[in-house]
Design a protein around this motif. Sequence first.
Motif, mmCIF file in Angstrom:
data_model
loop_
_atom_site.group_PDB
_atom_site.id
_atom_site.type_symbol
_atom_site.label_atom_id
_atom_site.label_comp_id
_atom_site.label_asym_id
_atom_site.label_seq_id
_atom_site.Cartn_x
_atom_site.Cartn_y
_atom_site.Cartn_z
ATOM 1 N N THR A 106 0.842 -1.104 -0.116
ATOM 2 C CA THR A 106 -0.189 0.023 0.035
ATOM 3 C C THR A 106 0.897 1.283 -0.002
ATOM 4 O OG1 THR A 106 -1.485 -1.032 0.969
ATOM 5 C CG2 THR A 106 -1.747 1.269 1.193
ATOM 6 N N LEU A 107 2.025 1.083 1.056
ATOM 7 C CA LEU A 107 2.744 2.484 0.731
ATOM 8 C C LEU A 107 3.613 2.434 -0.515
ATOM 9 C CD1 LEU A 107 4.409 2.272 4.335
ATOM 10 C CD2 LEU A 107 2.928 3.943 3.492
ATOM 11 N N SER A 108 3.744 1.461 -1.140
ATOM 12 C CA SER A 108 4.860 1.463 -2.359
ATOM 13 C C SER A 108 3.774 2.040 -3.303
ATOM 14 C CB SER A 108 5.182 0.138 -2.660
ATOM 15 O OG SER A 108 6.283 0.164 -3.803
ATOM 16 N N ASP A 109 2.616 1.809 -3.406
ATOM 17 C CA ASP A 109 1.442 2.592 -4.395
ATOM 18 C C ASP A 109 1.505 4.052 -4.390
ATOM 19 O OD1 ASP A 109 0.631 0.166 -5.814
ATOM 20 O OD2 ASP A 109 -0.709 -0.478 -4.220
ATOM 21 N N ILE A 110 1.873 4.633 -3.172
ATOM 22 C CA ILE A 110 1.811 5.889 -3.168
ATOM 23 C C ILE A 110 3.138 6.529 -2.950
ATOM 24 C CG2 ILE A 110 -0.569 6.024 -2.491
ATOM 25 C CD1 ILE A 110 0.292 6.313 0.282
ATOM 26 N N LEU A 111 4.238 6.051 -2.513
ATOM 27 C CA LEU A 111 5.563 6.414 -2.512
ATOM 28 C C LEU A 111 6.422 5.694 -3.461
ATOM 29 C CD1 LEU A 111 5.659 6.154 1.450
ATOM 30 C CD2 LEU A 111 5.034 8.263 0.241
ATOM 31 N N ASN A 112 7.806 6.303 -3.378
ATOM 32 C CA ASN A 112 8.763 5.611 -4.338
ATOM 33 C C ASN A 112 9.144 4.159 -3.545
ATOM 34 O OD1 ASN A 112 11.880 5.127 -4.607
ATOM 35 N ND2 ASN A 112 11.122 6.066 -6.434
ATOM 36 N N ASN A 113 9.424 3.113 -4.373
ATOM 37 C CA ASN A 113 9.626 1.794 -3.722
ATOM 38 C C ASN A 113 10.871 1.790 -2.976
ATOM 39 O OD1 ASN A 113 11.428 2.336 -5.725
ATOM 40 N ND2 ASN A 113 10.705 0.233 -6.864
ATOM 41 N N ALA A 114 11.871 2.523 -3.221
ATOM 42 C CA ALA A 114 13.216 2.731 -2.546
ATOM 43 C C ALA A 114 12.797 3.613 -0.963
ATOM 44 C CB ALA A 114 14.193 3.507 -3.301
ATOM 45 N N ALA A 115 12.007 4.525 -1.077
ATOM 46 C CA ALA A 115 11.469 5.199 0.237
ATOM 47 C C ALA A 115 10.669 4.236 0.864
ATOM 48 C CB ALA A 115 10.683 6.418 -0.070
ATOM 49 N N THR A 116 9.870 3.480 0.576
ATOM 50 C CA THR A 116 9.045 2.270 1.372
ATOM 51 C C THR A 116 10.133 1.427 1.916
ATOM 52 O OG1 THR A 116 7.228 2.606 -0.447
ATOM 53 C CG2 THR A 116 7.260 0.726 0.908
ATOM 54 N N ALA A 117 11.153 0.786 1.264
ATOM 55 C CA ALA A 117 11.848 -0.056 1.826
ATOM 56 C C ALA A 117 12.613 0.554 2.962
ATOM 57 C CB ALA A 117 12.877 -0.560 0.790
ATOM 58 N N ILE A 118 13.323 1.896 2.756
ATOM 59 C CA ILE A 118 13.854 2.529 3.652
ATOM 60 C C ILE A 118 12.909 2.504 5.214
ATOM 61 C CG2 ILE A 118 15.143 4.625 4.571
ATOM 62 C CD1 ILE A 118 15.767 4.974 1.586
ATOM 63 N N LEU A 119 11.630 2.973 5.078
ATOM 64 C CA LEU A 119 10.976 3.129 6.151
ATOM 65 C C LEU A 119 10.632 1.903 6.617
ATOM 66 C CD1 LEU A 119 8.786 6.010 4.596
ATOM 67 C CD2 LEU A 119 10.425 6.089 6.181
ATOM 68 N N MET A 120 10.170 0.781 5.838
ATOM 69 C CA MET A 120 9.558 -0.234 6.320
ATOM 70 C C MET A 120 10.655 -1.455 7.039
ATOM 71 S SD MET A 120 6.460 0.181 6.608
ATOM 72 C CE MET A 120 6.017 -1.741 6.651
ATOM 73 N N ALA A 121 11.928 -1.354 6.668
ATOM 74 C CA ALA A 121 13.043 -1.958 7.181
ATOM 75 C C ALA A 121 13.306 -1.980 8.481
ATOM 76 C CB ALA A 121 14.130 -2.122 6.352
ATOM 77 N N PRO A 122 13.352 -0.855 9.353
ATOM 78 C CA PRO A 122 13.602 -0.627 10.701
ATOM 79 C C PRO A 122 12.251 -1.366 11.382
ATOM 80 C CG PRO A 122 13.914 1.137 9.720
ATOM 81 C CD PRO A 122 13.431 0.360 8.648
ATOM 82 N N VAL A 123 10.901 -1.217 10.812
ATOM 83 C CA VAL A 123 9.711 -1.557 11.441
ATOM 84 C C VAL A 123 9.678 -3.169 11.412
ATOM 85 C CG1 VAL A 123 7.306 -1.674 11.274
ATOM 86 C CG2 VAL A 123 8.675 0.557 10.726
ATOM 87 N N ALA A 124 10.291 -3.718 10.140
ATOM 88 C CA ALA A 124 10.287 -5.178 10.045
ATOM 89 C C ALA A 124 11.342 -5.688 11.129
ATOM 90 C CB ALA A 124 11.003 -5.623 8.758
ATOM 91 N N LYS A 125 12.348 -5.170 11.533
ATOM 92 C CA LYS A 125 13.407 -5.560 12.495
ATOM 93 C C LYS A 125 12.697 -5.792 13.737
ATOM 94 C CE LYS A 125 17.717 -4.456 14.657
ATOM 95 N NZ LYS A 125 18.739 -3.066 14.552
ATOM 96 N N SER A 126 12.029 -4.435 14.102
ATOM 97 C CA SER A 126 11.386 -4.170 15.423
ATOM 98 C C SER A 126 10.174 -5.358 15.729
ATOM 99 C CB SER A 126 11.110 -3.084 15.672
ATOM 100 O OG SER A 126 11.989 -2.099 15.453
ATOM 101 N N VAL A 127 9.706 -5.520 14.464
ATOM 102 C CA VAL A 127 8.480 -6.516 14.839
ATOM 103 C C VAL A 127 9.179 -8.029 14.974
ATOM 104 C CG1 VAL A 127 6.498 -7.748 13.386
ATOM 105 C CG2 VAL A 127 6.597 -5.217 13.527
ATOM 106 N N ALA A 128 9.945 -8.278 14.369
ATOM 107 C CA ALA A 128 10.886 -9.560 14.539
ATOM 108 C C ALA A 128 11.043 -9.555 15.932
ATOM 109 C CB ALA A 128 11.870 -9.729 13.434
ATOM 110 N N ILE A 129 11.818 -8.840 16.227
ATOM 111 C CA ILE A 129 12.323 -8.703 17.578
ATOM 112 C C ILE A 129 11.159 -8.848 18.745
ATOM 113 C CG2 ILE A 129 13.585 -7.431 19.435
ATOM 114 C CD1 ILE A 129 15.114 -6.272 17.163
#
Length: 602
Positions: A510-533
């Motif tokens: 959903t984010l990638s459909d409205i943002l640049n895909n690179a920006a989406t990856a940069i924003l979501m990567a830390p969230v992914a790490k925190s969710v996994a932890i």
Amino acid sequence: MHIIKFFGVFFVSIDQISIIMLFVGIFGLFLWGKLRHDVVALMGLIGASLLGVIPGEELFSGFGHPATLTVMFVLILSYGLTKSGAIEGVVHFVSPLSDRPSLHVAALVFIAAFFSMFMNSVGALALLMPVATQATLKAGRSPSSILMPLSFGSILGGMGTLIGTPPNIIIAKYRAESVGEAFQMFDFMPVGGLVAIVGIVFMALIGWRLVKERSPNNSANLFEIDSYLFEVKVLKNSKLLKRTLRSLDEEFNDFDITLAALIHKKQYYPVPPQRHIVGVGDLFVLEGSQDSIDRFVSKFHLALLSADSVRNAISHSVNTTMIEVVIAPGSHIDGKSVDQVHFRSNYGINLLAISREGKPLRGRLKAFLLKAGDVLLFHGELSHIDGVIGKLGCFPLATKGGELGKRRHSTPALVIFFGAIVCAVIGLASLPVCLGAAVVLMVVFQVVPPRDLYKGVDWAVVVLLGAMIPLGGALEATGVTGLLVNSLMQFMGGAPLWGVIGAFLIITMTLSDILNNAATAILMAPVAKSVAISLSANIDPFLMAVAIGASCAFLTPIGHQNNALVMGPGGYRFSDYWRIGLPLEAIIVLVATPLILLFWPA
């Protein structure tokens, strides 16, 4: 300590409030769409500096980040492969399949996906568009039936390798920073490759049928050349006598007509010289409506002649050509008016017509604002126009004879590129080092001349990455990521792991459909790490979900550069992307979720 509730999340420091407000502003500007993404990201970076949430020594660290450099090197190498002609011959093997739509779509989309595994997806699409367009027109079908599947296929193919798409590069580098080891070249293949295959099958069997087919078009049909090219002769009593062509610009503008060519003493000038002094017997080839031409002829005492011979000369001259091009995302003419660009005086070509979303535009083109995806009809000298198209940041929609034979540098280009891939895979050096060495070798062996070294670089993407990487780090450093994850986990409750992964995919898509895909990856990567932890789970499946989701921008023409690129040539509407994109994204979620957990157990 200040405790403030914002968007349902409790923030406990001024830095957290500052960074979240900054990102709300960045997202708002992204959605507004009036400013380019790289400009918005740079504004956000400067804002973060003024707010004090990013230390001064880290402010521009993103521009030297391995992910940024890797993307830049991949863009240069992709440009080298394209210009060398190393991969052009492959696409012409599918031309005989044009009368079998499903097979033709499958073949072209598969080739697009394969190319995108190793080169920039925009370059792969630009390479295939002319072939796909001409083949479908020859078969009596509209390009709309193939261009959107082609765009989606080139996006899907990038999921399969480390260098195929910026999100994969970003995720690999983030994993290296988090656990000390990056994803390798083909670690994305088991999930990304299989997802791409499923997507290709869907588009070949069903997807291309879901797009509303527009009427077949080409230069003579889409723009209706014959209806607005006229030949007029300067008479003895004409008010234009002894004036230079440059001085007539205001008159041409007032009548909304364009001087497309000049014939002086039987000499044909496809781009009339501005210093030419109008004389008796001069023939003007004018572009405009019948009414405008009639009024112009009447006011300045000209003779309206039959333009059949001139139209034929413009269409079939051996020295001149008429070609459709599409404005690429990131082009420097994107957002400028026709009058600001000055096609004739600055570039020596004539702009004959413009089409947006498959509809020819009439009226006062001088004030018309150009944008990515617009189709332009150019007329100019054959030897000159190719270079001009590149300078303008446009891609041709037709191939011209003779180009495919110019492959003198194709072998060195392939050897250098795949040599770099092999060196990275066997661990001879890091990926940025291997790709950087390949760039140097392409210059040494003249695959890419030094003067053209940076022509293939999309600087908007480079600046976007350089600015967003420190901003993404600021989210994590201020603790905002952790707070957002806590709220996310409360919302998900006791959902099973597959449900969390699936939800993560959907959010990232959903984010990638409205943002640049690179920006989406940069924003979501830390969230992914925190969710996994927070779940005491392995970080890998969550990072892989971000990589897949960030690349799945299929619902809008703004989510990915390729989607914007095909909008004009395909005559698409905003709703067309939903017709094929929504079921495609649903299939990807259903397929990718179990595949991620199969190959990357939590």
